[in-house]
Design a protein around this motif. Structure first.
Motif, PDB file in Angstrom:
ATOM      1  N   ASP A   1       0.824  -1.213   0.000  1.00  0.00           N
ATOM      2  CA  ASP A   1       0.000   0.000   0.000  1.00  0.00           C
ATOM      3  C   ASP A   1       0.852   1.253   0.000  1.00  0.00           C
ATOM      4  OD1 ASP A   1      -2.285  -1.532   0.020  1.00  0.00           O
ATOM      5  OD2 ASP A   1      -2.419  -1.563   2.223  1.00  0.00           O
ATOM      6  N   ASP A   2       2.140   1.152   0.304  1.00  0.00           N
ATOM      7  CA  ASP A   2       3.040   2.310   0.355  1.00  0.00           C
ATOM      8  C   ASP A   2       3.336   2.769  -1.075  1.00  0.00           C
ATOM      9  OD1 ASP A   2       4.799   4.279   0.963  1.00  0.00           O
ATOM     10  OD2 ASP A   2       6.382   2.933   1.722  1.00  0.00           O
ATOM     11  N   PRO A   3       3.031   4.041  -1.409  1.00  0.00           N
ATOM     12  CA  PRO A   3       3.300   4.504  -2.787  1.00  0.00           C
ATOM     13  C   PRO A   3       4.787   4.503  -3.139  1.00  0.00           C
ATOM     14  CG  PRO A   3       1.777   5.972  -1.662  1.00  0.00           C
ATOM     15  CD  PRO A   3       2.329   5.044  -0.614  1.00  0.00           C
ATOM     16  N   SER A   4       5.659   4.516  -2.117  1.00  0.00           N
ATOM     17  CA  SER A   4       7.095   4.550  -2.411  1.00  0.00           C
ATOM     18  C   SER A   4       7.571   3.277  -3.112  1.00  0.00           C
ATOM     19  CB  SER A   4       7.888   4.751  -1.121  1.00  0.00           C
ATOM     20  OG  SER A   4       7.658   3.656  -0.225  1.00  0.00           O
ATOM     21  N   CYS A   5       6.750   2.224  -3.056  1.00  0.00           N
ATOM     22  CA  CYS A   5       7.152   0.987  -3.726  1.00  0.00           C
ATOM     23  C   CYS A   5       7.165   1.133  -5.239  1.00  0.00           C
ATOM     24  CB  CYS A   5       6.249  -0.170  -3.298  1.00  0.00           C
ATOM     25  SG  CYS A   5       4.547  -0.017  -3.904  1.00  0.00           S
ATOM     26  N   LEU A   6       6.483   2.185  -5.722  1.00  0.00           N
ATOM     27  CA  LEU A   6       6.457   2.412  -7.159  1.00  0.00           C
ATOM     28  C   LEU A   6       7.703   3.136  -7.643  1.00  0.00           C
ATOM     29  CD1 LEU A   6       2.714   3.536  -7.528  1.00  0.00           C
ATOM     30  CD2 LEU A   6       3.703   1.275  -7.973  1.00  0.00           C
ATOM     31  N   MET A   7       8.532   3.622  -6.717  1.00  0.00           N
ATOM     32  CA  MET A   7       9.739   4.347  -7.126  1.00  0.00           C
ATOM     33  C   MET A   7      10.780   3.354  -7.608  1.00  0.00           C
ATOM     34  SD  MET A   7       9.134   7.571  -6.682  1.00  0.00           S
ATOM     35  CE  MET A   7      10.799   8.242  -6.718  1.00  0.00           C
ATOM     36  N   VAL A   8      11.487   3.764  -8.616  1.00  0.00           N
ATOM     37  CA  VAL A   8      12.559   2.931  -9.145  1.00  0.00           C
ATOM     38  C   VAL A   8      13.823   3.199  -8.346  1.00  0.00           C
ATOM     39  CG1 VAL A   8      11.566   2.821 -11.428  1.00  0.00           C
ATOM     40  CG2 VAL A   8      13.103   4.689 -10.870  1.00  0.00           C
ATOM     41  N   GLU A   9      14.734   2.230  -8.359  1.00  0.00           N
ATOM     42  CA  GLU A   9      15.948   2.363  -7.569  1.00  0.00           C
ATOM     43  C   GLU A   9      16.962   3.279  -8.240  1.00  0.00           C
ATOM     44  OE1 GLU A   9      17.406  -1.533  -6.890  1.00  0.00           O
ATOM     45  OE2 GLU A   9      15.715  -2.170  -5.655  1.00  0.00           O
ATOM     46  N   ASN A  10      17.159   3.139  -9.516  1.00  0.00           N
ATOM     47  CA  ASN A  10      18.155   3.942 -10.238  1.00  0.00           C
ATOM     48  C   ASN A  10      17.446   4.876 -11.204  1.00  0.00           C
ATOM     49  OD1 ASN A  10      20.282   2.482  -8.995  1.00  0.00           O
ATOM     50  ND2 ASN A  10      20.020   0.839 -10.533  1.00  0.00           N
ATOM     51  N   TYR A  11      17.751   6.168 -11.110  1.00  0.00           N
ATOM     52  CA  TYR A  11      17.140   7.146 -12.009  1.00  0.00           C
ATOM     53  C   TYR A  11      18.083   8.332 -12.124  1.00  0.00           C
ATOM     54  CZ  TYR A  11      15.843   9.474  -7.631  1.00  0.00           C
ATOM     55  OH  TYR A  11      15.886  10.073  -6.416  1.00  0.00           O
ATOM     56  N   SER A  12      17.851   9.186 -13.130  1.00  0.00           N
ATOM     57  CA  SER A  12      18.613  10.428 -13.349  1.00  0.00           C
ATOM     58  C   SER A  12      17.627  11.561 -13.555  1.00  0.00           C
ATOM     59  CB  SER A  12      19.527  10.285 -14.565  1.00  0.00           C
ATOM     60  OG  SER A  12      18.768   9.991 -15.718  1.00  0.00           O
ATOM     61  N   THR A  13      18.066  12.791 -13.311  1.00  0.00           N
ATOM     62  CA  THR A  13      17.179  13.956 -13.401  1.00  0.00           C
ATOM     63  C   THR A  13      17.674  14.892 -14.477  1.00  0.00           C
ATOM     64  OG1 THR A  13      18.454  15.182 -11.742  1.00  0.00           O
ATOM     65  CG2 THR A  13      16.621  13.782 -10.953  1.00  0.00           C
ATOM     66  N   MET A  14      16.763  15.709 -14.982  1.00  0.00           N
ATOM     67  CA  MET A  14      17.092  16.762 -15.936  1.00  0.00           C
ATOM     68  C   MET A  14      16.012  17.823 -15.799  1.00  0.00           C
ATOM     69  SD  MET A  14      16.006  14.961 -19.523  1.00  0.00           S
ATOM     70  CE  MET A  14      16.549  16.400 -20.409  1.00  0.00           C
ATOM     71  N   THR A  15      16.338  19.056 -16.055  1.00  0.00           N
ATOM     72  CA  THR A  15      15.397  20.161 -15.884  1.00  0.00           C
ATOM     73  C   THR A  15      14.507  20.263 -17.108  1.00  0.00           C
ATOM     74  OG1 THR A  15      16.950  21.728 -16.844  1.00  0.00           O
ATOM     75  CG2 THR A  15      17.040  21.422 -14.463  1.00  0.00           C
ATOM     76  N   VAL A  16      13.316  20.669 -16.865  1.00  0.00           N
ATOM     77  CA  VAL A  16      12.366  20.876 -17.958  1.00  0.00           C
ATOM     78  C   VAL A  16      12.792  22.056 -18.808  1.00  0.00           C
ATOM     79  CG1 VAL A  16       9.935  21.344 -18.486  1.00  0.00           C
ATOM     80  CG2 VAL A  16      10.539  19.917 -16.548  1.00  0.00           C
ATOM     81  N   PHE A  17      13.562  22.987 -18.203  1.00  0.00           N
ATOM     82  CA  PHE A  17      13.975  24.174 -18.932  1.00  0.00           C
ATOM     83  C   PHE A  17      14.870  23.815 -20.128  1.00  0.00           C
ATOM     84  CE2 PHE A  17      16.415  28.090 -19.576  1.00  0.00           C
ATOM     85  CZ  PHE A  17      15.373  28.997 -19.664  1.00  0.00           C
ATOM     86  N   ASP A  18      15.544  22.652 -19.976  1.00  0.00           N
ATOM     87  CA  ASP A  18      16.417  22.231 -21.086  1.00  0.00           C
ATOM     88  C   ASP A  18      15.632  21.665 -22.271  1.00  0.00           C
ATOM     89  OD1 ASP A  18      18.578  22.970 -19.580  1.00  0.00           O
ATOM     90  OD2 ASP A  18      18.838  20.945 -18.719  1.00  0.00           O
ATOM     91  N   GLN A  19      14.342  21.397 -22.060  1.00  0.00           N
ATOM     92  CA  GLN A  19      13.540  20.824 -23.143  1.00  0.00           C
ATOM     93  C   GLN A  19      12.820  21.931 -23.899  1.00  0.00           C
ATOM     94  OE1 GLN A  19      13.574  17.528 -23.810  1.00  0.00           O
ATOM     95  NE2 GLN A  19      15.176  17.511 -22.244  1.00  0.00           N
ATOM     96  N   PRO A  20      12.827  21.913 -25.214  1.00  0.00           N
ATOM     97  CA  PRO A  20      12.115  22.947 -25.983  1.00  0.00           C
ATOM     98  C   PRO A  20      10.618  22.759 -25.860  1.00  0.00           C
ATOM     99  CG  PRO A  20      12.945  21.273 -27.454  1.00  0.00           C
ATOM    100  CD  PRO A  20      13.509  20.938 -26.101  1.00  0.00           C
TER     101      PRO A  20
END
Length: 575
Positions: A515-534
């Motif tokens: 029931d914990d929503p955190s179980c849907l999180m993936v273990e490995n991920y990377s981030t990027m800013t939306v500002f970099d996307q046109p």
């Protein structure tokens, strides 16, 4: 004025009188080359008077005597003499036996034996014609024997200065006897064939009478209980038909395909309580179950791979003949029998989950049980050579059941060309191919595809039967799960094989999920800013010039301007 018998026997001859005939005969068989040359000159004069009607024996005698004269002259060497003797011997055998040859060629040895010509002379002629040339000694011996034969069989039989009719007409008489004998043999063969044809019809009519007597009405239960089990008093009749089939299977098959037997008449269908409007749908012909059970005892008794091959061959030949005739009823039932045989031979109707009772009941309505290795290429050609309204359906059955199936694209093109040629609508076979290619996205599409597959495997059942079967045990077995998995092959969806009560789980949740929503999180991920996307703003107006502020307009006015949008983008991140 009527001619006497003596006038009829008169011949016009080339020699002056009997004295000249006797003189030529004496000189021909003398040992003096000069006398032989004189005899040859007289024969040359006879040939000029005869034109093309010189007696064969006279010509052959002159050829052989000329060889002896040249041989005794010493002017030719051994090889030339062998060729000379060989030509004379070959002409003798060919000309003497030629008049015995009738319309049907017969061996020279047999013809020569009838004329008392030694067999080794015929062998000598064969060697001269086809093999190594014999020696001069054998050629001289052959010439001597042949001249003796001619003297005995022709020259010594001449009477009154004219050719003996007995020798000249002997070959003609023999030819006439041979022709008469051949005509008698043909007449006897035709009579035997007519008697066999009548017997075949009598046997099949007797079978029909026995079956009609067993019929007590159109009740399906009565039919199932009586047919196809043969009766005790009918076993002798089936034995007679089987014995007749061993002797004349082709003739029995031809009679079976006549109207009133495997091709029913309207009266027969009405008597058996069958639908007489079955031929109104020629695209997918099927035999009425009652009529099929009517013939099952006979067909099961005759069943064998050779019988099935011959029956299919005869059916397709008959269907090809009907292509130019507008006989819808006959073409429909011919196609229906072909379809029935293909369906009996198909592997698609093997149900491993059914009980022995169910399997036994299903096997009762089949002509044969075990699969037969059919001649698929020959059947495919025969099917395409007999275009009719049911050809697309028959072609689909062949393509689906071939031991070595053709590529999918080839099958599609064949079916499309066949539909175009027969001017039929887009057949169900084409629709089934398209449905097989369509991916499955929802549970409804899976059920539709499964229902279509079931109907294609049970073409003799109605829609109501199929709906009832879906809720029956027959539709819940492991084979159905395997069929679902087969239909979902290549799809992102897969059938869950676990026994789960899905009603206990809300939509979007699977068994074992926390029931914990955190179980849907993936273990490995990377981030990027939306500002970099046109980001492109859609607008009904033309593109603005550089430096002009772009705003998002709503019904209530401006929601965000360009600077607000930049602030939002700089604060958002994508995982």
């Amino acid at each position: 004025m009527k001619k006497t018998s003596s006038d009829k026997k008169r011949h016009v001859v080339a020699w002056v009188n009997k004295a000249e005939w006797d003189q030529v005969l004496e000189y021909l068989y003398s040992k003096d080359p000069a006398l032989q040359r004189y005899a040859l000159q007289r024969i040359s004069a006879w040939k000029s008077r005869y034109a093309n009607n010189t007696p064969v024996a006279v010509e052959c005698t002159a050829d052989l005597v000329r060889c002896q004269v040249l041989d005794r002259s010493g002017q030719l060497d051994g090889d030339d003499l062998v060729l000379l003797y060989g030509a004379a011997l070959v002409r003798f055998v060919n000309l003497i036996t030629e008049r015995q040859q009738g319309r049907i060629a017969r061996p020279l040895r047999r013809l020569a034996g009838n004329l008392n010509i030694p067999e080794w002379v015929v062998n000598l002629r064969h060697d001269i014609t086809h093999r190594k040339l014999p020696t001069l000694k054998w050629c001289r011996k052959g010439c001597k024997v042949v001249l003796e034969w001619l003297q005995q069989e022709y020259w010594s039989r001449q009477l009154g200065g004219g050719p003996n009719e007995a020798w000249e007409s002997q070959l003609d008489v023999e030819d006439e006897e041979i022709d008469v004998k051949r005509q008698e043999d043909e007449l006897i063969a035709r009579q035997k064939e007519m008697e066999a044809y009548k017997k075949a019809r009598e046997l099949l009519i007797s079978f029909e009478k026995e079956q009609y007597q067993a019929f007590d009405g159109p009740s399906e239960d009565n039919l199932k209980s009586l047919w196809p089990a043969p009766f005790a008093d009918m076993s002798w009749l089936l034995g007679e038909i089987k014995q007749f089939a061993l002797d004349s299977s082709d003739l029995l098959m031809d009679v079976l395909l006549e109207d009133g037997f495997l091709v029913p008449t309207v009266e027969q269908l009405q008597t058996l309580g069958c639908d007489t409007c079955g031929s109104d749908n020629p695209t997918e012909p099927r035999l009425p179950p009652t009529y099929l059970r009517f013939w099952l005892p006979l067909l099961k008794m005759l069943n064998s791979p050779s019988f099935i091959h011959l029956l299919l061959e005869k059916l397709f030949v008959e269907l090809k003949l009907l292509a130019k005739e507008q006989s819808n009823n006959r073409a429909f039932y011919i196609s229906a029998w072909i379809s029935e045989i293909f369906l009996c031979n198909s592997n698609k109707f093997e149900y491993h989950f059914e009980t022995k009772v169910q399997k036994k009941a299903r096997m009762k309505d089949r002509i044969f049980v075990n699969r037969i290795q059919l001649r698929w290429q020959q059947l495919l050609s025969a099917c395409l050579d007999a275009p009719c309204a049911s050809t697309p359906h028959l072609l689909q059955l062949i393509l689906d059941d071939m031991e070595h199936p053709l590529p999918l694209e080839t099958r599609q093109r064949l079916l499309q060309l066949c539909s175009i040629y027969t001017q039929s609508a887009h057949s169900e076979s084409d629709t089934s191919l398209e449905q097989k290619q369509q991916p499955i996205y929802t549970l409804e599409s899976l059920h539709e595809k499964l229902q279509h597959s079931w109907r294609h495997s049970h073409p003799w059942r109605s829609t109501a039967d199929s709906e009832r079967s879906e809720s029956s045990q027959e539709y819940k077995g492991a084979d159905v799960q395997a069929e679902k998995a087969k239909l979902l092959r290549g799809s992102p969806w897969q059938v869950c094989m676990d026994k789960v009560l899905w009603k206990n789980y809300p939509l979007g949740k699977v068994p074992g999920q926390s029931d914990d929503p955190s179980c849907l999180m993936v273990e490995n991920y990377s981030t990027m800013t939306v500002f970099d996307q046109p980001v492109e703003f859609e607008s009904n107006t033309t593109h603005n010039a550089p430096g002009v502020s772009v705003a998002v307009r709503t019904a209530d006015g401006l929601l965000w301007n360009h600077s607000d949008t930049n602030k939002l983008k700089s604060g958002l991140q994508l995982f």
